[in-house]
Every structure is written in C-alpha cells, then in structure tokens.
Scaffold this active site. Structure first.
Site, short mmCIF file in Angstrom:
data_model
loop_
_atom_site.label_atom_id
_atom_site.label_comp_id
_atom_site.label_asym_id
_atom_site.label_seq_id
_atom_site.Cartn_x
_atom_site.Cartn_y
_atom_site.Cartn_z
NE ARG A 226 -4.31 -1.22 0.03
CZ ARG A 226 -4.51 -2.18 -0.86
NH1 ARG A 226 -3.55 -2.50 -1.71
NH2 ARG A 226 -5.65 -2.84 -0.90
CD GLU A 255 -2.61 3.96 -6.11
OE1 GLU A 255 -3.65 3.44 -6.60
OE2 GLU A 255 -1.72 3.29 -5.57
CG HIS A 274 -2.82 -0.03 -7.49
ND1 HIS A 274 -3.31 0.66 -6.42
CD2 HIS A 274 -2.85 -1.34 -7.12
CE1 HIS A 274 -3.64 -0.17 -5.45
NE2 HIS A 274 -3.36 -1.40 -5.85
#
Length: 318
Positions: A226, A255, A274
């Site tokens: 994370r 993000e 991601h």
C-alpha cells in the site's frame, strides 16, 4: 438483497448470482440508497472510499465482501466494531504480484531501464550487470502474497527472509522471520526490500527517513503493498541523496500519481500504475471468488477469507 458498488464498470459473469438474488448495482453517489434494505454488499470497486460515508444507510447488511486483498477502504470504526462479517479476495493476486517483484528485481540487476533509454538514444554503451543469485531480500509482510514472492525469489537464487508481527525461525518460505519492530536495525542487511504488508495503524508510514537511512546505499526498495506504508517525501529524499540505489513502486499514497510529482523525474525509479497483480482475466477471477462465497452465504455455510477486523487481514490458516 445484494448491493454492488461498481461505478461505471459492472463486474463480469454475474449471471449465476443474478439468478439467485435481487441485485442493486450502484456508483458512489447512489450507494446510500442501494444499501437501504440490502443484506450484503459487494465492493467490486475496491479503490472506492465511499463505503464509510454511506454506511449510515446500511440498516440490514450482515456481510461485506471486497474485491481485493487489502481491506483498508472498508476498515472504518463502525464496521470494525459491528458484527458484520468482512471477507476479501485473498489468493487472486499472489502469483501475479510475485512475478512482478521478480521482474523488477531482475530489471534492476540487469540495468534494463537504462538499456531502454540507451536504445531510444541509439547509443551502444557496454556495461556490466549484477547477479541476483546470492543477493539477500527482505519481504516485509508474511501473508500469502509475501510467501508467493519469497518462493519465486528463492527459486531465482536469492536468499530470502521475512518480516512480520513476531520473530520466528524455521518458516517454510522465509526461514527466518524478523519482527516488524526491528525494521530499522535489520533492514541494512538486505539488497532488496519488498513491502507487501497490510495497511494497519502499526504499518502506516513504517518506511520513513529512519528506515531508508538504515538501508544499504546499494539497496533497492519495492512497494507492492500500500502506498501509505511509505512516507513518500522521505523516499524521494533517500533516492535523491543516494541513501538507496533505486525503487520500484506500484502503489502510492495518492493515486493517480500527480503529473508534477518528483517521483516521475527520478532516474532510479520504476513506476507502474497499481497493476502488479492485474493479469488478463483478473476481473472474472474476482467475481468467481465472490460467487463462491455468495453461494456459501446463501446456504449458511462458513465463508472463506474472513477478515479479523481487529488485525485488518485474514489470519494465517484460513
């Protein structure tokens, strides 16, 4: 009644579930209305942070399933303290993320990012590269994804250790597991440091200025856990000042990563959006995992991947 938070993209292969339940598909705006009278919630849009703000309308929900391994978007106090069962999609991304980690380790060792730059410049510049065999890797996070990473790195010849909540020896995948509390005193022993720990109050910001200062100057840092595990400004400083040799980052505290963020311009960084676990067909696999649990829930059978809401992850052995 099943509420499905999915935004503009509906989950695929929902036919078998639709035949056995009334389903309300919704985006973030419509989530409160969809939750009213619903017995379960499928958080297909696992990056959404809308569930806490809509939870006041969840008057009947007894089960929440999130289509990811990480559960931090739904670990708010009201859910944590309730008797609502929370399950996740543990197991879907293990091997894919492990392959990504092995890929970036090899890319660093063989200087592939620089080779691509030179190719675009049409420059023939001979260099020597590093071996990966015999290098030491620390995998911070000893859940299923961390174990898959350890097995693949060991197969490539790296010497792998783990880091988790408590220290122990004789682990089948890691050999030695160090305690997370000892990160700053242990991290300097390793050539590659891979972050894959779940995001909890204890792990948030664990990779800070002290951790990076303790690493080898030749070490590479990989984050597939994370973004919030890292104090990003401290990482930028460590990279700029040569405290570590490089980083491969698939997750970020914000993000998408803003276009003016300094990470974009650092030459010793590999950035991906991601996607380390997103293999072809992953969305269908996520629905398969949920469909299996939905059948169990409807039949009154034990659910798989039940999250311990106090720990913030599925305990080992489930």
């Amino acid at each position: 009644m099943l509420a499905v938070l999915c935004g503009d993209r509906h989950p695929p292969d929902m036919g078998p579930i639709e035949s056995g339940a009334e389903i309300r598909y919704t985006d973030e705006k419509g989530l409160p209305e969809a939750l009213r009278g619903a017995d379960a919630l499928f958080v297909y849009d696992f990056l959404s942070t809308a569930v806490p703000g809509a939870w006041h309308a969840a008057d009947r929900v007894r089960w929440v399933h999130i289509a990811s391994a990480g559960v931090d978007p739904v670990m708010f106090p009201e859910l944590r303290e309730s008797d609502v069962v929370l399950t996740n999609s543990r197991g879907v991304f293990d091997d894919s993320i492990a392959e990504y980690v092995l890929g970036v380790v090899i890319a660093f060792a063989k200087d592939l990012p620089r080779s691509l730059e030179l190719q675009r410049e049409r420059r023939w510049q001979h260099r020597e590269s590093e071996r990966v065999a015999g290098r030491r890797a620390l995998v911070v996070g000893t859940g299923p994804i961390g174990r898959a990473i350890a097995r693949l790195l060991r197969a490539a010849g790296l010497v792998v250790s783990g880091m988790g909540r408590r220290e122990r020896d004789g682990d089948p995948d890691f050999g030695t597991v160090y305690a997370s509390a000892d990160l700053a005193t242990r991290v300097g022993e390793f050539d590659y440091v891979i972050a894959v720990a779940p995001l909890t109050e204890q792990t948030k910001g664990m990779f800070d200025a002290a951790a990076f200062a303790a690493m080898k100057p030749a070490a590479r840092f990989v984050n597939v856990g994370r973004g919030e595990l890292v104090v990003t400004s401290d990482l930028v400083t460590a990279l700029r000042e040569g405290q570590i040799a490089g980083a491969a980052l698939d997750v970020f505290d914000v993000e998408p990563l803003p276009a003016d963020h300094p990470l974009w311009t650092l030459g010793n960084v590999v950035l991906t959006p991601h996607m380390s676990g997103d293999f072809v067909g992953w969305r269908n696999t996520l629905v398969e995992v949920f469909a299996d649990n939905f059948a169990r829930w409807r039949d009154g059978r034990p659910l798989r991947n039940v999250v311990d809401k106090q720990l913030g992850y599925v305990p080992s052995g489930q």
